[in-house]
Design an enzyme around this catalytic site. Structure first.
Site, mmCIF file in Angstrom:
data_model
loop_
_atom_site.group_PDB
_atom_site.id
_atom_site.type_symbol
_atom_site.label_atom_id
_atom_site.label_comp_id
_atom_site.label_asym_id
_atom_site.label_seq_id
_atom_site.Cartn_x
_atom_site.Cartn_y
_atom_site.Cartn_z
ATOM 1 C CD GLU A 117 -30.535 -44.982 23.404
ATOM 2 O OE1 GLU A 117 -31.680 -44.725 23.063
ATOM 3 O OE2 GLU A 117 -29.558 -44.855 22.656
ATOM 4 C CB CYS A 130 -23.604 -52.806 23.191
ATOM 5 S SG CYS A 130 -22.767 -51.246 22.903
ATOM 6 C CB CYS A 137 -19.268 -39.128 24.876
ATOM 7 S SG CYS A 137 -17.505 -39.505 24.745
ATOM 8 C CB CYS A 141 -15.836 -38.943 17.698
ATOM 9 S SG CYS A 141 -14.632 -39.453 18.941
ATOM 10 C CB CYS A 144 -19.727 -40.461 17.619
ATOM 11 S SG CYS A 144 -20.515 -41.246 19.037
ATOM 12 C CD GLU A 197 -12.756 -43.319 26.150
ATOM 13 O OE1 GLU A 197 -12.864 -43.337 24.924
ATOM 14 O OE2 GLU A 197 -12.255 -44.280 26.789
ATOM 15 C CB SER A 228 -14.703 -49.767 22.510
ATOM 16 O OG SER A 228 -14.387 -48.887 21.446
ATOM 17 C CB SER A 250 -12.494 -45.535 18.451
ATOM 18 O OG SER A 250 -13.538 -46.219 19.080
ATOM 19 C CG PHE A 251 -6.540 -46.781 14.530
ATOM 20 C CD1 PHE A 251 -5.742 -46.371 15.573
ATOM 21 C CD2 PHE A 251 -5.985 -46.853 13.249
ATOM 22 C CE1 PHE A 251 -4.402 -46.033 15.354
ATOM 23 C CE2 PHE A 251 -4.653 -46.517 13.033
ATOM 24 C CZ PHE A 251 -3.870 -46.108 14.083
ATOM 25 C CG HIS A 252 -12.651 -44.502 13.883
ATOM 26 N ND1 HIS A 252 -13.219 -45.716 13.597
ATOM 27 C CD2 HIS A 252 -13.128 -44.159 15.103
ATOM 28 C CE1 HIS A 252 -14.006 -46.078 14.603
ATOM 29 N NE2 HIS A 252 -13.970 -45.157 15.531
ATOM 30 C CB CYS A 370 -21.635 -48.673 16.076
ATOM 31 S SG CYS A 370 -21.316 -50.394 16.121
#
Ligand code: SAH
Ligand code: SF4
Length: 393
Positions: A117, A130, A137, A141, A144, A197, A228, A250-252, A370
């Site tokens: 997508e 985007c 992936c 995570c 996600c 990723e 990212s 992507s710290f989070h 996202c």
């Protein structure tokens, strides 16, 4: 430091795509050098090759032409030679959804019947596309949706560049030969924040971005491209040196214990290792601030204490913090933080001297926000061999 037992690998289920045997070679996504070599191999005299690269490049990436017959500044028999050997192919649009807020989501089919997508987000003074770098992936995570998809393969450089071309097709953004140049750009920014990723598909992402940045074609400046990553530490310096785009992380989370759960690659490269690498990034690529993405999960990572810890951790790094209200998907194990909580968190960061924009969720009604991307027709587990043969590998 690296923990050898950490279950994060680049290879599990990731299938790089090679060129199929026979058939016509797709010119989309080739670097200038690769295009030159391909043209010579097909019979272009070496002394003409550079000029032909320039002409063909302009037709493909400036005018968006897909048919060699329309390349009117090339001799007819040369156009025929090109058509015999090559094609100009972009991913096929399976569905196109338009959100109430104007966001457009494209479901695209690529070789092997796989799907990815891409999402176009129009804003007042810019339009951001985007794009995806992988089907699915390998990193899981826990918040996600993409990370729950089993099938994973790397996109080719052509499939990555092709997403930008498809969006320009849909927006009617290609200039017409002979008409005056219109400088307004509908696709003015590109973010590698779709599926996958990007730093686990480094070479293809690098080559694709070189095509997107090339001044004779799509011509986006490196400052309008943001990559990212979840934190693939060894590739971060290379991103600065070989791509030179802006970086988002992507710290989070603000402790290893929480980040291990949310972004499991943290078990391989923890917060300290990641931050040490980031301190060098702007210097290496002469780039601007690093964006720290921080998804707001109710009761998990959204306390005042987290906000204060975050500010401390990133001190010394030119940064802005992008707070992302969690976007729900079916079966998601988290909830979005309350709005007052998000604002209180943003406030602490802002008072410490960092920009702390809260990312407005866009295209939620079409599952385009996202972390919501996932191939609609995700298929049951298949063997590596089955996937490979379907993809023509
Ligand atoms: N794999 C890359 C790029 C794609 S994800 C990466 O992780 O950085 C783009 C951003 O959306 C990342 O910051 C990701 O952590 C975030 N994201 C993923 N799922 C989300 C969700 N459900 N709600 C909000 N943000 C999410
Ligand atoms: Fe992969 Fe990024 Fe999703 Fe993590 S957040 S699973 S790295 S796409």
């Amino acid at each position: 430091m690296t923990k050898p037992e950490a279950p994060i690998t680049q290879d599990v289920l990731t299938i790089p795509r090679k060129l199929p045997e026979g058939g016509k070679r797709n010119l989309v996504g080739l670097t200038r050098e690769e295009l030159r070599a391909a043209l010579i191999e097909a019979g272009t005299p070496e002394r003409q090759a550079k000029m032909r690269v320039g002409q063909i490049w302009q037709w493909i990436y400036h005018f968006g032409i897909r048919d060699f017959a329309e390349m009117t500044n090339l001799a007819k028999d040369y156009r025929a030679l090109l058509a015999e050997n090559f094609e100009i192919a972009v991913p096929e649009v399976v569905t196109r959804q338009v959100s109430l807020d104007g966001t457009r989501k494209y479901l695209l089919r690529i070789a092997g019947g796989h799907e990815v997508e891409a999402v176009y987000i129009p804003e007042e003074n810019r339009g951001t596309l985007c794009i995806s770098s992988q089907v699915g992936c390998t990193l899981t995570c826990s918040f996600c949706h993409t990370g729950t998809q089993k099938l994973v393969r790397n996109l080719t450089a052509g499939e990555i560049v092709g997403q930008v071309m498809v969006a320009r097709d849909d927006l009617g953004e290609w200039p017409k030969p002979g008409e005056p140049k219109d400088e307004t750009r509908l696709v003015s920014n590109v973010v590698l924040m779709g599926m996958g990723e990007p730093l686990y598909n480094f070479d293809n992402v690098r080559d694709a971005m070189a095509v997107v940045m090339d001044g004779e074609g799509l011509s986006l400046s490196r400052r309008r491209i943001t990559l990212s990553t979840s934190g693939v530490v060894p590739e971060i310096a290379k991103t600065a040196e070989e791509i030179g785009c802006l970086l988002a992380i992507s710290f989070h989370a603000t402790t290893d214990a929480v980040r291990d759960k949310l972004v499991p690659i943290n078990k391989r490269w923890n917060i300290e290792t990641l931050l040490n690498t980031l301190r060098d990034y702007p210097r290496l690529s002469n780039s601007e601030r690093i964006t720290f993405e921080y998804v707001m999960l109710k009761g998990v990572n959204d306390s005042d204490e987290d906000a204060r810890r975050l500010v401390k951790l990133i001190s010394g790094i030119p940064a802005k913090i992008n707070l992302i209200p969690f976007n729900e998907w079916p079966g998601a194990p988290y909830q979005r933080s309350d709005w007052e909580r998000i604002e209180a968190f943003a406030d602490i960061i802002y008072k410490a001297g960092y920009a702390s924009p809260i990312r407005t969720p866009r295209g939620e009604d079409i599952m385009a926000a996202c972390g919501q991307l996932k191939s609609a027709t995700e298929r049951a587990r298949k063997s590596r061999a089955e996937i490979a043969s379907e993809a023509g590998l």
